[in-house]
Design a protein around this motif. Structure first.
Motif, mmCIF file in Angstrom:
data_model
loop_
_atom_site.group_PDB
_atom_site.id
_atom_site.type_symbol
_atom_site.label_atom_id
_atom_site.label_comp_id
_atom_site.label_asym_id
_atom_site.label_seq_id
_atom_site.Cartn_x
_atom_site.Cartn_y
_atom_site.Cartn_z
ATOM 1 N N PHE A 139 35.811 -50.297 77.394
ATOM 2 C CA PHE A 139 36.784 -49.212 77.429
ATOM 3 C C PHE A 139 37.872 -49.620 78.403
ATOM 4 N N GLU A 140 39.117 -49.637 77.952
ATOM 5 C CA GLU A 140 40.236 -50.048 78.796
ATOM 6 C C GLU A 140 40.841 -48.849 79.527
ATOM 7 N N MET A 141 40.702 -48.846 80.837
ATOM 8 C CA MET A 141 41.414 -47.874 81.672
ATOM 9 C C MET A 141 42.808 -48.448 81.928
ATOM 10 N N LYS A 142 43.817 -47.593 81.857
ATOM 11 C CA LYS A 142 45.185 -48.105 81.917
ATOM 12 C C LYS A 142 45.987 -47.470 83.042
ATOM 13 N N ALA A 143 47.000 -48.223 83.482
ATOM 14 C CA ALA A 143 47.908 -47.739 84.515
ATOM 15 C C ALA A 143 48.673 -46.531 83.976
ATOM 16 N N PRO A 144 49.131 -45.640 84.838
ATOM 17 C CA PRO A 144 49.021 -45.732 86.301
ATOM 18 C C PRO A 144 47.784 -45.061 86.891
ATOM 19 N N ASP A 145 47.043 -44.254 86.093
ATOM 20 C CA ASP A 145 45.974 -43.451 86.705
ATOM 21 C C ASP A 145 44.562 -43.996 86.475
ATOM 22 N N TYR A 146 44.375 -44.875 85.478
ATOM 23 C CA TYR A 146 43.076 -45.491 85.210
ATOM 24 C C TYR A 146 41.970 -44.455 84.977
ATOM 25 N N ASN A 147 42.320 -43.406 84.250
ATOM 26 C CA ASN A 147 41.340 -42.378 83.916
ATOM 27 C C ASN A 147 40.445 -42.821 82.760
ATOM 28 N N ILE A 148 39.293 -42.174 82.636
ATOM 29 C CA ILE A 148 38.344 -42.476 81.571
ATOM 30 C C ILE A 148 38.378 -41.369 80.524
ATOM 31 N N THR A 178 35.156 -39.053 89.496
ATOM 32 C CA THR A 178 35.202 -37.644 89.870
ATOM 33 C C THR A 178 33.915 -36.949 89.450
ATOM 34 N N GLU A 179 33.742 -35.726 89.898
ATOM 35 C CA GLU A 179 32.585 -34.938 89.474
ATOM 36 C C GLU A 179 32.578 -34.768 87.961
ATOM 37 N N ASN A 180 33.757 -34.585 87.371
ATOM 38 C CA ASN A 180 33.829 -34.460 85.915
ATOM 39 C C ASN A 180 33.355 -35.751 85.234
ATOM 40 N N ASP A 181 33.754 -36.902 85.777
ATOM 41 C CA ASP A 181 33.294 -38.180 85.221
ATOM 42 C C ASP A 181 31.768 -38.255 85.230
ATOM 43 N N LEU A 185 29.165 -38.453 82.085
ATOM 44 C CA LEU A 185 28.196 -39.550 81.976
ATOM 45 C C LEU A 185 26.787 -39.006 81.770
ATOM 46 N N ILE A 186 26.443 -37.953 82.491
ATOM 47 C CA ILE A 186 25.122 -37.337 82.336
ATOM 48 C C ILE A 186 24.920 -36.880 80.896
ATOM 49 N N LYS A 187 25.939 -36.240 80.338
ATOM 50 C CA LYS A 187 25.846 -35.780 78.947
ATOM 51 C C LYS A 187 25.720 -36.960 77.985
#
Length: 384
Positions: A139-148, A178-181, A185-187
């Motif tokens: 999975f490619e995280m991208k600039a500028p925030d590198y979110n998933i 983050t907590e959301n991440d 992941l747990i799900k």
């Protein structure tokens, strides 16, 4: 002349870190590429090493590591993340974080197992998976925030998915989960047999009051996870190559089967010295502040330039976007910066399989004040 068999890693050459360090040396440039401090570790720690060497602790350590060090690691994890590991059966001392990662993959990945990684990714993950016949899904995280995008990650999961590799905080982006991440992941792994390899070598370098969310903090993840950390990053001793893997006993037993035939054990006097040094929690609880001061100094010094500073939530790396300065790809720009402006960096494309170029380079700020001052001076002269 001998006929060599086909290479098991035919697409692997010299790492980008070695390449940029060599280029820096050839051009007498300031090396902000490779991730190591240019300052001395604490003299107290060095004195502990000297003490244990002279006391005669110079022979093999137990396979899992010296119990005193494992007890200190268990105490650190419990205090930091409210998670419990049995020191003797669930913590293994390794020859650095990379050996722990290699051993974890070797222990559980077999031919055609699928492993999900998040790019930009540390360069040892993919070749190690491939060495044991596994298949990497990216999975490619991208600039500028590198979110998933977890919906996109879910699409990578199949009945062949054996492992997910995380790097938190992420090298090179400085992004933290983050907590959301974590909840996503747990799900994602609920009801599966997917293992998690969590590379947390920068866990004690997180900025602006933010919290490092270790995988072991969450029971649903801890039970299926191998947590890897490194004393090299923790105490400015990358050349000592000492780290550890914490995992439930059922996973540790398998991990040690490989570990015993890989390195078997790790430097005895240094383990004892680290154990003694860790008794004072301040030796690592103050690390975030120490590096935040360096991060802030570098960022302030580059504020008036044409470089765009991306967010840096953790690690000792600053991601810098240079598209206002040059339209060259990041490898060519990093090379030019080293040769013409005497500052070595690492191009972000080297952290992606498909060499994604977003005009971003990585600068290491784990350096002495005078090193950073000179680097800022040189970088400030780069014209747009």
């Amino acid at each position: 002349m001998i006929q060599l068999p086909l290479s098991k890693l035919s697409n692997v050459g010299t790492t980008i870190f070695s390449q940029m360090t060599q280029l820096a040396n050839e051009n007498e440039a300031i090396n902000l590429s490779q991730g190591f401090p240019d300052f001395m570790p604490d003299l107290e720690l060095l004195n502990h090493v000297d003490h244990f060497i002279k006391k005669g602790f110079n022979q093999y350590a137990p396979l899992g590591g010296m119990i005193g060090l494992k007890e200190e690691i268990a105490r650190k994890i419990e205090n930091s993340h409210q998670a419990t590991y049995h020191p003797d059966s669930e913590i293994t001392i390794t020859a650095g974080g990379t050996q722990a990662i290699f051993t974890a993959i070797a222990s559980f990945i077999k031919k055609e197992d699928e492993v999900i990684i998040f790019e930009p990714a540390y360069d040892c993950y993919e070749p190690t998976v491939e060495l044991f016949g596994g298949i990497v899904k990216r999975f490619e995280m991208k600039a500028p925030d590198y979110n998933i995008d977890w919906a996109a990650v879910k699409k990578l999961v199949s009945d062949k998915t054996r492992m997910i590799i995380l790097n938190n905080p992420n090298n090179p982006s400085g992004k933290i989960l983050t907590e959301n991440d974590i909840q996503e992941l747990i799900k994602l792994v609920k009801g599966t047999s997917i293992l998690i390899l969590s590379d947390e070598v920068y866990e004690n370098i997180v900025f602006d009051g933010k919290q490092h969310l270790s995988i072991c903090k969450y029971p649903e993840l801890k039970e299926r996870s191998l947590l890897v950390a490194s004393f090299g990053k923790l105490f400015h001793v990358t050349g000592w190559k000492v780290g550890y893997c914490a995992a439930p006993k059922i996973l540790t037993d398998e991990f040690r089967k490989v570990h015993q035939f890989n390195v078997f054990c790790v430097n005895t006097p240094i383990q004892l010295a680290l154990a003694e040094y860790m008794k004072n929690d301040e030796h690592y609880t103050q690390l975030s502040q120490f590096f935040q001061e360096k991060r802030d100094f570098l960022r302030k010094g580059l504020e008036g330039t044409s470089f765009e500073l991306l967010d840096c939530e953790g690690t000792y790396f600053q991601a810098v976007k240079y598209d206002k300065i040059s339209d060259k790809n990041d490898f060519d720009f990093a090379s030019e910066l080293t040769i013409n402006h005497k500052v070595a960096s690492v191009p972000f494309s080297s952290f992606y399989k498909h060499k994604l170029n977003e005009n971003v380079i990585r600068l290491c700020f784990a350096k002495k004040q005078e090193t950073l001052e000179k680097a800022i001076e040189n970088l400030s002269r780069v014209s747009s």
